[in-house]
Design a protein around this motif. Structure first.
Motif, mmCIF file in Angstrom:
data_model
loop_
_atom_site.group_PDB
_atom_site.id
_atom_site.type_symbol
_atom_site.label_atom_id
_atom_site.label_comp_id
_atom_site.label_asym_id
_atom_site.label_seq_id
_atom_site.Cartn_x
_atom_site.Cartn_y
_atom_site.Cartn_z
ATOM 1 N N GLY A 1 -18.955 10.569 29.579
ATOM 2 C CA GLY A 1 -18.227 11.746 29.597
ATOM 3 C C GLY A 1 -19.007 13.052 30.107
ATOM 4 O O GLY A 1 -20.011 12.849 30.509
ATOM 5 N N PRO A 2 -18.305 14.126 30.014
ATOM 6 C CA PRO A 2 -18.744 15.545 30.561
ATOM 7 C C PRO A 2 -19.817 15.977 29.695
ATOM 8 O O PRO A 2 -20.194 15.559 28.502
ATOM 9 N N LEU A 3 -20.490 16.974 30.526
ATOM 10 C CA LEU A 3 -21.387 17.707 29.589
ATOM 11 C C LEU A 3 -20.824 19.025 29.115
ATOM 12 O O LEU A 3 -20.114 19.725 29.751
ATOM 13 N N GLU B 1 -15.717 21.664 18.567
ATOM 14 C CA GLU B 1 -14.719 20.791 18.157
ATOM 15 C C GLU B 1 -13.446 20.648 19.008
ATOM 16 O O GLU B 1 -12.949 19.613 19.231
ATOM 17 N N HIS B 2 -12.916 21.570 19.426
ATOM 18 C CA HIS B 2 -11.697 21.420 20.341
ATOM 19 C C HIS B 2 -12.130 20.521 21.432
ATOM 20 O O HIS B 2 -11.346 19.705 21.945
ATOM 21 N N LEU B 3 -13.133 20.837 22.119
ATOM 22 C CA LEU B 3 -13.541 20.060 23.466
ATOM 23 C C LEU B 3 -13.631 18.412 23.093
ATOM 24 O O LEU B 3 -13.322 17.746 23.765
ATOM 25 N N LEU B 4 -14.522 18.394 21.762
ATOM 26 C CA LEU B 4 -14.703 16.957 21.494
ATOM 27 C C LEU B 4 -13.463 16.054 21.250
ATOM 28 O O LEU B 4 -13.251 15.061 21.578
ATOM 29 N N ALA C 1 -9.379 12.229 23.287
ATOM 30 C CA ALA C 1 -8.089 11.877 23.572
ATOM 31 C C ALA C 1 -8.106 11.175 25.095
ATOM 32 O O ALA C 1 -7.143 10.646 25.491
ATOM 33 N N ALA C 2 -9.119 11.650 25.956
ATOM 34 C CA ALA C 2 -9.075 11.195 27.178
ATOM 35 C C ALA C 2 -9.949 9.903 27.512
ATOM 36 O O ALA C 2 -9.922 9.044 28.476
ATOM 37 N N GLY C 3 -10.379 9.475 26.107
ATOM 38 C CA GLY C 3 -11.058 8.237 26.203
ATOM 39 C C GLY C 3 -12.317 8.188 26.552
ATOM 40 O O GLY C 3 -13.093 7.156 27.098
ATOM 41 N N THR C 4 -13.203 9.379 26.497
ATOM 42 C CA THR C 4 -14.562 9.337 26.713
ATOM 43 C C THR C 4 -15.366 10.269 25.679
ATOM 44 O O THR C 4 -14.801 11.007 24.848
ATOM 45 N N GLU C 5 -16.514 10.228 25.695
ATOM 46 C CA GLU C 5 -17.603 10.796 24.946
ATOM 47 C C GLU C 5 -18.304 11.683 25.616
ATOM 48 O O GLU C 5 -19.416 11.286 26.564
ATOM 49 N N ALA D 1 -4.607 25.760 28.166
ATOM 50 C CA ALA D 1 -5.180 24.927 29.209
ATOM 51 C C ALA D 1 -5.458 23.382 28.851
ATOM 52 O O ALA D 1 -6.058 22.579 29.708
ATOM 53 N N GLU D 2 -5.075 23.108 27.445
ATOM 54 C CA GLU D 2 -5.324 21.740 27.040
ATOM 55 C C GLU D 2 -4.941 20.659 27.707
ATOM 56 O O GLU D 2 -5.685 19.916 28.286
ATOM 57 N N ALA D 3 -3.600 20.334 28.157
ATOM 58 C CA ALA D 3 -3.060 19.494 29.057
ATOM 59 C C ALA D 3 -3.648 19.392 30.227
ATOM 60 O O ALA D 3 -4.191 18.053 30.708
ATOM 61 N N TRP D 4 -3.935 20.325 30.861
ATOM 62 C CA TRP D 4 -4.637 20.274 32.152
ATOM 63 C C TRP D 4 -6.340 20.045 32.074
ATOM 64 O O TRP D 4 -6.604 18.999 33.050
ATOM 65 N N LEU D 5 -6.924 20.477 30.842
ATOM 66 C CA LEU D 5 -8.248 19.932 30.796
ATOM 67 C C LEU D 5 -8.438 18.526 30.408
ATOM 68 O O LEU D 5 -9.451 17.753 31.069
ATOM 69 N N LEU D 6 -7.174 17.958 29.717
ATOM 70 C CA LEU D 6 -7.324 16.622 29.591
ATOM 71 C C LEU D 6 -7.181 15.777 30.579
ATOM 72 O O LEU D 6 -7.983 14.750 30.709
ATOM 73 N N ASP D 7 -6.329 16.202 31.545
ATOM 74 C CA ASP D 7 -6.270 15.293 32.901
ATOM 75 C C ASP D 7 -7.530 15.532 33.692
ATOM 76 O O ASP D 7 -7.984 14.401 34.293
ATOM 77 N N ARG D 8 -8.379 16.507 33.609
ATOM 78 C CA ARG D 8 -9.474 16.712 34.660
ATOM 79 C C ARG D 8 -10.558 15.831 33.969
ATOM 80 O O ARG D 8 -11.201 15.351 34.494
ATOM 81 N N ILE D 9 -10.797 15.870 32.656
ATOM 82 C CA ILE D 9 -11.821 15.165 31.972
ATOM 83 C C ILE D 9 -11.568 13.507 32.172
ATOM 84 O O ILE D 9 -12.501 12.854 32.399
ATOM 85 N N ALA D 10 -10.376 13.303 32.176
ATOM 86 C CA ALA D 10 -9.839 11.696 32.305
ATOM 87 C C ALA D 10 -10.164 11.434 33.645
ATOM 88 O O ALA D 10 -10.483 10.289 33.932
ATOM 89 N N ASP D 11 -9.909 12.477 34.516
ATOM 90 C CA ASP D 11 -9.934 12.019 35.945
ATOM 91 C C ASP D 11 -11.672 11.849 36.470
ATOM 92 O O ASP D 11 -12.079 10.850 37.124
ATOM 93 N N ALA D 12 -12.291 12.740 35.583
ATOM 94 C CA ALA D 12 -13.890 12.558 35.907
ATOM 95 C C ALA D 12 -14.316 11.366 35.289
ATOM 96 O O ALA D 12 -15.325 10.592 35.917
ATOM 97 N N ALA D 13 -13.851 10.696 33.948
ATOM 98 C CA ALA D 13 -14.312 9.589 33.617
ATOM 99 C C ALA D 13 -14.038 8.393 34.289
ATOM 100 O O ALA D 13 -14.800 7.421 34.467
#
Length: 375
Positions: free
Chosen positions: A18-20, A30-33, A38-42, A112-124
């Protein structure tokens, strides 16, 4: 945030790297973790007040920096995929620090949680260009839409393109039969009927039946049970996941457009309407074309000539007010191939494969000049 199918298919394998994350703020960390989970990444969490190493900074697919650490990270060099998480909506200095950091966006949670979730999942998932999505539907019963949809997918996969074939017609008998994969285990549409929100495209492809002859092709079809519909939300989630994988997505769409089929058309780049070159079939196709054009601007006709008394292709498309994608000549031995489990389009020199290769060369991006693998 997760969905039944997302939970199921993510459990099939380990989480993707996952991301840094760089922050000393306990609540933000804790919120970012939770969002990463939820995006399936660590994620890799850097703490201790010191900036991350340059290798970590440059090698991460995505970097999430808390505003409390913006100053110490600003000297690490510019790179894409840096997001700054603000801690105080009333602090105008966050925008200055974002510029100094080279951040692409400034985000505030939870807005911005929903947008960030998509961005993290895209990166993963390593998302690049979305797939070209082609819907195929018949102008009348027996026009051969499922055969063409299957042949398009087979032709693309044989060329090494990452391909997803979605069976949107619950009354079509199951397009997996045409592929010779009806006995192969894997998820079918009833397993996905409860899907909502984001689904991992990579994990979805891994959970579908594996076709030995065509490793680049994934197929989602129907089982032999009583389920005859899927909610449009499930179609939207599955199709969006398929598109994120890149390559080609082919959707076999029924003539009678239910809510899920309408959703499939709306997410497609173009549609092919298969029309037999005889009067009644053309009259029926006119109604199907009108319904399809309400949901998608680019609808093209594929004309199947008939042996005697058939209408000319140009007359047909003029009456339907559609551009002509081409004429599809009969394929000798097609019925026998299906009985033997040989997918349509497998005969590389046959009319189906030639039509599909020509069409795909027109609508798909060119093959990369160097490198290998599935794209």
């Amino acid at each position: 945030m997760s969905t039944p199918i997302a939970d199921h298919i993510t459990a099939e394998g380990p989480a993707v790297a996952g991301p840094l994350v760089v922050t000393e703020d306990e609540g933000l960390a804790e919120h970012l973790l939770r969002i990463c989970a939820a995006a399936g990444t660590e994620p890799r969490l850097v703490r201790g007040g010191a900036p991350p190493t340059r290798d970590l900074w440059e090698g991460a697919s995505l970097v999430l920096v808390g505003d409390d650490q913006a100053a110490c990270c600003s000297g690490l060099g510019r790179r894409g995929g840096v997001l700054l998480l603000g801690l105080d909506l009333d602090d105008p200095g966050v925008w200055v620090r974002a510029v100094q950091l080279g951040a692409e966006h400034v985000l505030f949670l939870p807005d911005a949680e929903a947008w960030l979730l998509d961005r993290i999942a895209d990166a993963a998932e390593g998302v690049g260009c979305p797939a070209v999505t082609v819907a195929v539907l018949g102008g009348s019963g027996g026009a051969g839409a499922s055969t063409l949809a299957c042949a398009l997918a087979v032709t693309a996969a044989r060329a090494g393109r990452r391909t997803m074939l979605l069976d949107g017609d619950p009354l079509g008998g199951g397009i997996d039969i045409l592929l010779g994969g009806e006995r192969v285990s894997g998820l079918r549409w009833p397993d996905l009927a409860g899907s909502r929100g984001r689904v991992s495209g990579a994990e979805l492809a891994r959970a579908l039946p594996a076709l030995k002859r065509l490793s680049a092709l994934s197929c989602l079809s129907w089982d032999r049970g009583d389920t005859l519909t899927v909610p449009p939300e499930a179609m939207r989630s599955v199709l969006a996941a398929s598109r994120r994988r890149g390559g080609l997505v082919v959707v076999d769409v029924p003539r009678h457009l239910d809510a899920a089929a309408g959703q499939a058309l709306e997410q497609s780049d173009l549609a092919l309407l298969v029309v037999s070159a005889e009067l009644r079939a053309v009259a029926a196709a006119d109604r199907v074309a009108a319904a399809a054009r309400m949901r998608l601007g680019d609808v093209r006709a594929v004309v199947r000539p008939v042996r005697a008394g058939g209408l000319p292709a140009r007359q047909i498309v003029r009456g339907l007010r559609l551009p002509l994608a081409g004429e599809l000549e009969p394929e000798p031995g097609l019925a026998q191939d299906v009985v033997k489990g040989v997918p349509p389009g497998s005969r590389e020199n046959g009319p189906l494969a030639r039509f599909c290769a020509s069409f795909l060369n027109e609508v798909l991006p060119p093959v990369p000049a160097v490198g290998g693998g599935v794209y």
